[in-house]
Design an enzyme around this catalytic site. Structure first.
Site, PDB file in Angstrom:
ATOM      1  N   VAL A  17       0.754  -1.081   0.114  1.00 24.86           N
ATOM      2  CA  VAL A  17       0.263  -0.039  -0.355  1.00 24.86           C
ATOM      3  C   VAL A  17       0.557   0.933   0.267  1.00 24.86           C
ATOM      4  O   VAL A  17       1.952   1.309   0.483  1.00 24.86           O
ATOM      5  CB  VAL A  17      -0.951   0.162   0.939  1.00 24.86           C
ATOM      6  CG1 VAL A  17      -0.219   0.312   2.573  1.00 24.86           C
ATOM      7  CG2 VAL A  17      -1.710   1.095   1.013  1.00 24.86           C
ATOM      8  N   SER A  18       0.724   2.267  -0.319  1.00 22.62           N
ATOM      9  CA  SER A  18       1.169   3.475  -0.685  1.00 22.62           C
ATOM     10  C   SER A  18       0.797   4.523   0.396  1.00 22.62           C
ATOM     11  O   SER A  18      -0.170   4.163   0.675  1.00 22.62           O
ATOM     12  CB  SER A  18       0.394   4.239  -2.282  1.00 22.62           C
ATOM     13  OG  SER A  18      -0.178   4.412  -2.887  1.00 22.62           O
ATOM     14  N   THR A  19       1.589   5.104   0.209  1.00 27.90           N
ATOM     15  CA  THR A  19       1.124   6.052   1.637  1.00 27.90           C
ATOM     16  C   THR A  19      -0.393   7.066   1.580  1.00 27.90           C
ATOM     17  O   THR A  19      -0.889   7.349   2.138  1.00 27.90           O
ATOM     18  CB  THR A  19       1.712   7.521   2.223  1.00 27.90           C
ATOM     19  OG1 THR A  19       3.455   7.144   1.193  1.00 27.90           O
ATOM     20  CG2 THR A  19       2.047   7.889   3.032  1.00 27.90           C
ATOM     21  N   GLU A  21      -2.070   6.276  -0.126  1.00 26.56           N
ATOM     22  CA  GLU A  21      -3.478   4.573  -0.511  1.00 26.56           C
ATOM     23  C   GLU A  21      -4.322   4.962   0.463  1.00 26.56           C
ATOM     24  O   GLU A  21      -4.926   3.696   1.233  1.00 26.56           O
ATOM     25  CB  GLU A  21      -3.519   3.542  -1.170  1.00 26.56           C
ATOM     26  CG  GLU A  21      -3.075   4.326  -2.335  1.00 26.56           C
ATOM     27  CD  GLU A  21      -2.773   2.833  -3.445  1.00 26.56           C
ATOM     28  OE1 GLU A  21      -2.544   2.504  -4.510  1.00 26.56           O
ATOM     29  OE2 GLU A  21      -2.119   2.202  -2.849  1.00 26.56           O
TER      30      GLU A  21
END
Ligand SMILES: [Zn+2]
Length: 493
Positions: A17-19, A21
């Site tokens: 997961v990206s920051t 998201e």
């Protein structure tokens, strides 16, 4: 379904997961893991290990768990044959990365990557669909930044204000639009008018403070708060966003700016605003940062002995007389040349007179003219330079794959050879382009190119004069005070 029921049904899962998201529920790590586990259960796959990268962008090569997983997959005694992911875009940042990783994992490690929301069979249609999904994932990642900008533009276009409400306005909480604050807007007008009439920040500051007018935070005015107001285009109804890097406060590339005119009611007229901006500029050139631009020929003047740029230097003699010169920068910074210098006024008038002479006689020594590419070959050159960059980029990808342990040294060498061949071909084309085309009417064209020198000098705006000169002068080599070689720049026809 392809290979879901091979003999080895042991798998690992990878979630990321990206920051940005992390807030969204659909993409959260628990949601990804849950979906993958349900899929595994349904298809009789046993998950033996979980690799999770939290707050990591698909664009960052540095994903520790991902790299750990790849190196585990390469081990001879590994006990899994599948990697389950939620979506292709969890796995790699773009199509080429995804293809590299997937095919190498399959070929080298006999590990299959399965994206549980994008299952495709081995038929040509299945392959095509899989390829398309990867293209879409890549497109999405590339477009995300543009989408954010588009969203900001649309909002601002509707008059919705984003960011800090400028002094002079209040924000209507329901409509999210800026409304002029009667009292504060009067102060804004006073600031602009005083400054454009020549008052300094210090005068304006003390004027306001003595009048008992304070900032929104109820503090006394200082020079920087006044300067901020004077430079803010919000007062002419303009919304600007993304213009400066917050970390360094430096300007971003203009293609990244979002500027919307008439986003709200203006307090200041365009005339007054631009008049004020000119006052700021002219004060800047006299003192402070702008001083450099007074040296009209810097970046054009080269030391004839070592080729280094010559740099403006101001020195006070014991007698009190001030000398302003251009000096070999190689000497100034490294003491590598000698004190090769020219007096600023002398060299500048020499250059201006040389230009006037060309205009009067219409004659120029062709050896003193350097042809530069026209706009069209500029575009061609840009294209070649971009493909040169792309070739380098492709190789960096291979290097990343090598570092992640996906490809071996031999494969990297092959890639390196290919890149070298492609690179030399593009470089060759670039060279050809530079040699191309001649300018037949050098005298006539240079004359028209140099017309207007005295009008420009009359403007008395050093920054503008310098721009004009830089556009027309390729280099001025200084061998000694009396021996100077001026080369003019002339666009290729
Ligand atoms: Zn030198």
């Amino acid at each position: 379904m392809a290979n879901l029921k091979s003999e080895n049904n042991k798998a690992v899962l990878y979630a990321r997961v990206s920051t940005e998201e992390q807030a969204s529920r659909d993409n959260s790590i628990p949601a990804q893991i849950k979906a993958i586990k349900q899929f595994a259960l349904k298809n009789g796959i046993e998950i033996i290990k979980e690799y999770v990268d939290e707050g990591k962008s698909a664009r960052t090569a540095d994903r520790p768990q991902f790299q750990q997983m790849i190196s585990d997959a390469k081990k001879n005694d590994k006990i899994f044959s599948k990697i389950l992911i939620h979506k292709t875009d969890r796995f790699a940042r773009n199509r080429s990365d995804s293809v590299i990783y997937k095919s190498l994992l399959q070929k080298e490690c006999h590990v299959e990557v399965i994206s549980i929301t994008e299952i495709f069979d081995d038929s040509p249609t299945g392959k095509l669909l899989e390829g398309m999904m990867e293209v879409i994932a890549e497109f999405h990642s590339l477009n995300l930044a543009q989408e954010v900008m588009k969203g900001m533009k649309q909002k601002a276009g509707k008059g919705l204000y984003l960011g800090r409400t400028p002094y002079g306005y209040t924000l209507d909480e329901t409509t999210k639009k800026l409304i002029i604050d009667e009292e504060e807007s009067k102060v804004v007008k006073i600031i602009f008018e005083m400054y454009s009439n020549g008052d300094s920040f210090a005068t304006i500051k003390s004027h306001l403070n003595t009048a008992g007018i304070f900032t929104r935070e109820n503090k006394a005015w200082d020079s920087s708060s006044i300067k901020r107001i004077i430079k803010n285009p919000a007062y002419i109804g303009q919304f600007t966003w993304n213009k400066t890097k917050r970390s360094t406060n430096s300007k971003k590339d203009s293609t990244e700016w979002v500027i919307v005119e008439n986003s709200h009611d203006p307090i200041i007229s365009h005339e007054l605003f631009y008049k004020t901006q000119n006052v700021i500029k002219s004060k800047h050139t006299i003192r402070g940062k702008g001083v450099k631009s007074i040296y009209l020929l810097s970046s054009m003047l080269k030391c004839g002995h070592c080729g280094h740029n010559m740099i403006g230097e101001k020195k006070k003699h014991v007698s009190g007389k001030v000398y302003i010169r251009y000096v070999c920068g190689n000497y100034l910074s490294h003491k590598l040349c000698f004190y090769n210098f020219v007096h600023k006024d002398a060299i500048e008038s020499l250059v201006f007179n040389n230009i006037r002479e060309i205009l009067n006689t219409g004659k120029v020594d062709t050896n003193n003219v350097v042809l530069v590419e026209s706009k069209t070959s500029d575009a061609e050159k840009d294209l070649l330079e971009t493909s040169l960059k792309n070739i380098k980029h492709k190789f960096e990808k291979q290097l990343e794959a090598f570092e992640a342990g996906v490809i071996d040294l031999e494969e990297l060498q092959t890639a390196k050879k290919r890149v070298f061949l492609e690179e030399s071909e593009v470089k060759h084309q670039l060279e050809q382009l530079e040699k191309k085309s001649q300018n037949k009417n050098i005298d006539k064209n240079l004359k028209s190119h140099l017309t207007g020198i005295d009008e420009i000098l009359l403007l008395n705006d050093p920054a503008n004069i310098k721009l004009w000169l830089k556009d027309r002068i390729y280099s001025i080599e200084v061998f000694n005070k009396s021996e100077v070689l001026i080369k003019y720049r002339l666009p290729v026809e």
